[in-house]
Design a protein around this motif. Structure first.
Motif: not given
Ligand code: HEM
Ligand code: SF4
Lengths: 99, 544
Positions: B46, B53, B55, B84, B87, B165, B182, B206, B208, B250, B416, B418, B455-457
């Motif tokens: 990314y 970055m 992953r 790092h 989750t 995704k 989830l 899910g 988000g 989704r 990040c 976003l 986005n709830a990461c």
């Molecule tokens: C820094 C770069 C990152 C970007 C650009 C990114 C982007 C996103 C986006 C756009 C979503 C929403 C997807 C959706 O609702 O359709 C998402 C969800 C998620 N991301 Fe990330 N993320 C990043 C980092 C991370 C990190 C560091 C983690 C873990 C700590 C993570 C874990 C997750 C999880 C668990 C979801 C929730 C999935 C769901 O909607 O069920 N992400 N991410």
């Protein structure tokens, strides 16, 4: 003022347009006025920068350029939680303007 | 642990060579960023706030010590000395150079690792219970099934361009430690009355911007039909999932729109068709995979019990170890949440140390948890004190698992692009605030989760207390949520009311815990008290 920023293609480092090249230091950024789009297009085509975009900025009391939005201020400094990784790790004052 | 066969290795090696060529063409100007971006994302690369970055996938969170050492080496050699853990049981590096990315992937491939399926609208890296193969309450090791699904999903042509995704989690115990409900698909392996194993499929969960808890779509899928049924689930999604609107793409939205019953009926019809087509891999393949997850050579006849006369050690044992299915063993969790630290970050030296400890104490294995910690799954109880001393010396023995200091936090606005607000400094302040007055131990189990945007990461919807960073007229602002959970009793948190600034939200969290302490009845966790008394008393304390 309007300044131009982006990332270095090879390293990904945050860079700022200083009028003739890209600098790592936001303080070097120049006002690009209406020219942002044309500079960005040219520099991107030359592969010197990736994802360039123009942002609003101001200057502080000492005349130093400061981006208007917090996201770009953090880009300018580095992570606020890792002073050791910023451009001026030894300077405790380096990040005081960011937040 | 699973070991690559010739096909696995060839696939990964071919991908590295392909990406090396793509990077070269990008640097030579033969590819524009628009052309290159989807290609780099397919390899986990990314462009973030300060640099590229990367992953790296950790399939079902399991690593051997050689792989863990490699993660440390990459942190040192190509990044700025740390990584790092996320989750999704993966690891992210924040300071990668595009020029180095092919070399990094080449190094990873030498230890059977890669960054495939860590981005894009494909089936993402599959997650699993981090105590798999060790937990006393499991009916089977879920990882062979996760591995089978990994092989099925890797580069699956039909599922490489899904509407969005797609995340799958596999567990095999009553207690859900993987936030299974989830996920787009959650699979729970369970036993029937005849003692046979089968899989329950939960679909459409899910987080988000539109959080939803998944629906039980089929209670029993025979294990030799696992792939066929999963394929049917994906096909129906691929056919009807919304491609016109990213926010409705989704699978959870599809189930919401057509209803779980209608979806299940369509999956069934598809399943019947697929059964005739023979898409299921031979059962022998599952058996072959299973042999890789056979028990390590446990010492037999050990008794349970640990001398806890050292109080600091005792606190850690009580907080950070988990019941093992073999007598005399335990699973130890290494907290990556030191007081005031950055949740999930580990230095190269710490990563190398954890790799060494995995080798010395845990049959060469460690795990990444979705709570951003590291597990040594199989530790002899009689050697636990020695392990703890080694961890303690390295600052890795924080005894706070599942307590308020064990915060999940996404990278937020510090890293990040976003993000709306920073998540890490908040986590630091909270863990400091509650350790300073010793309150964390008094409060007990309280899962606090912070995301820097919708986005709830950082799983904020699933936190007993959740925090969501929002942008309020250009300033960071934080909404507080209460009552979420991602265990067997999954629930979604509710917003308390107007948001707070950074210091305000730390105070608000403290007030929230004070309401709990005043109201709690015998043995109640924060979540139990919240569920009993509801939102009002908390609102009253926060805004009254
Ligand atoms: C820094 C770069 C990152 C970007 C650009 C990114 C982007 C996103 C986006 C756009 C979503 C929403 C997807 C959706 O609702 O359709 C998402 C969800 C998620 N991301 Fe990330 N993320 C990043 C980092 C991370 C990190 C560091 C983690 C873990 C700590 C993570 C874990 C997750 C999880 C668990 C979801 C929730 C999935 C769901 O909607 O069920 N992400 N991410
Ligand atoms: S929740 Fe938002 S801020 Fe946090 S990592 Fe995900 S996309 Fe970035």
């Amino acid at each position: 003022m309007k300044i131009l920023t982006g990332s270095d293609l090879k390293s990904g480092a945050v860079v700022w347009w200083d009028g003739s090249s890209w600098s790592l230091h936001v303080e070097d950024a120049c006002d690009v006025g209406e020219d942002a789009a044309s500079i960005a297009a040219r520099e991107e085509a030359e592969r010197r920068v990736v994802v360039p975009y123009a942002i609003e900025a101001t200057t502080d009391a000492q005349g130093r350029v400061r981006p208007a939005h917090i996201k770009d201020r953090i880009r300018a400094l580095g992570p606020t939680v890792r002073a050791d990784l910023t451009l001026r790790p030894a300077d405790p004052e380096a990040g005081t303007w960011v937040i | 642990m699973y070991q690559y066969d010739r096909y696995d290795q060839q696939m990964v090696d071919a991908r590295v060579a392909e990406f090396r060529d793509q990077v070269r063409r990008r640097l030579d100007g033969k590819l524009t960023e628009d052309q290159f971006k989807p290609l780099r994302l397919m390899n986990g690369l990314y462009l973030q706030l300060h640099a590229y970055m990367l992953r790296v996938a950790v399939p079902y969170g399991t690593l051997n010590s050689t792989q863990m050492h490699m993660l440390g080496t990459i942190a040192d050699k190509y990044d700025r000395g740390y990584g790092h853990f996320t989750t999704r049981q993966n690891i992210q590096y924040n300071w990668i150079k595009l020029e180095d990315a092919p070399d990094i992937l080449a190094e990873l491939s030498t230890v059977e690792m890669h960054a495939i399926q860590t981005s894009g609208n494909c089936i993402r890296n599959i997650s699993a219970d981090h105590f798999a193969g060790a937990a006393a309450d499991e009916v089977a090791d879920p990882r062979p099934y996760a591995e089978l699904m990994r092989q099925w999903s890797s580069f699956h042509p039909e599922f490489s361009y899904l509407p969005r995704k797609f995340k799958i989690a596999v567990i095999a115990s009553e207690t859900d430690r993987a936030a299974m409900r989830l996920h787009d698909i959650g699979i729970r392996i369970h036993k029937n009355d005849a003692g046979e194993l089968g899989a329950a499929f939960y679909v459409g969960g899910g987080m988000g911007r539109t959080p939803m808890i998944s629906h039980l779509v089929r209670e029993w899928v025979p294990l030799d039909r696992l792939i066929t049924y999963a394929e049917a689930c994906l096909r129906v999604y691929n056919r009807y999932g919304r491609r016109d609107n990213k926010y409705k793409a989704r699978i959870k939205i599809l189930l919401h729109e057509i209803g779980a019953e209608d979806y299940a009926a369509q999956v069934d019809a598809e399943y019947q068709q697929l059964l005739d087509q023979g898409v299921e891999p031979p059962f022998a393949e599952l058996q072959r995979i299973r042999t890789f997850f056979a028990d390590p050579p446990f010492v037999e006849g050990l008794s349970d019990g640990v001398d806890q006369s050292d109080p600091a050690f005792a606190a850690w044992v009580q907080q950070n170890t988990h019941l093992h299915r073999v007598h005399g063993y335990t699973s130890a969790t290494i907290s990556l949440k030191p007081v005031g630290g950055i949740p999930g970050d580990a230095t190269a030296a710490q990563i190398h140390l954890m790799a060494d400890l995995a080798k010395e104490f845990s049959f060469d294995e460690c795990r990444v948890t979705h709570a951003q910690n590291i597990v040594l799954p199989h530790v002899e109880q009689r050697r636990l004190y020695e392990l703890w001393q080694r961890l303690d010396t390295a600052g890795l023995a924080t005894a706070n698992l599942d307590n308020i200091g064990d915060i999940i936090a996404c990278p937020g606005l510090d890293y990040c692009s976003l993000a709306n607000a920073r998540a890490i400094p908040l986590a630091q302040k909270i863990s400091q605030r509650f350790s300073d007055n010793g309150k964390d131990a008094v409060i007990g189990e309280l899962k606090l989760k912070i995301s820097g945007c919708i986005n709830a990461c950082g799983h904020h919807h699933a936190g007993h207390i959740g925090v969501l960073g929002v942008d309020r007229k250009g300033r960071e602002n934080y909404q507080l949520l209460l009552g979420g959970s991602e265990g067997a009793d999954t629930s979604l948190g509710k917003i308390t009311g107007p948001g707070f600034d950074e210091d305000g939200v730390v105070d608000a969290i403290e007030k929230t815990t004070e309401v709990y302490l005043a109201q709690r009845q015998d043995g109640e966790r924060f979540l139990d008290t919240y569920r009993r008394i509801g939102m009002e008393p908390f609102k009253e304390a926060l805004y009254g």
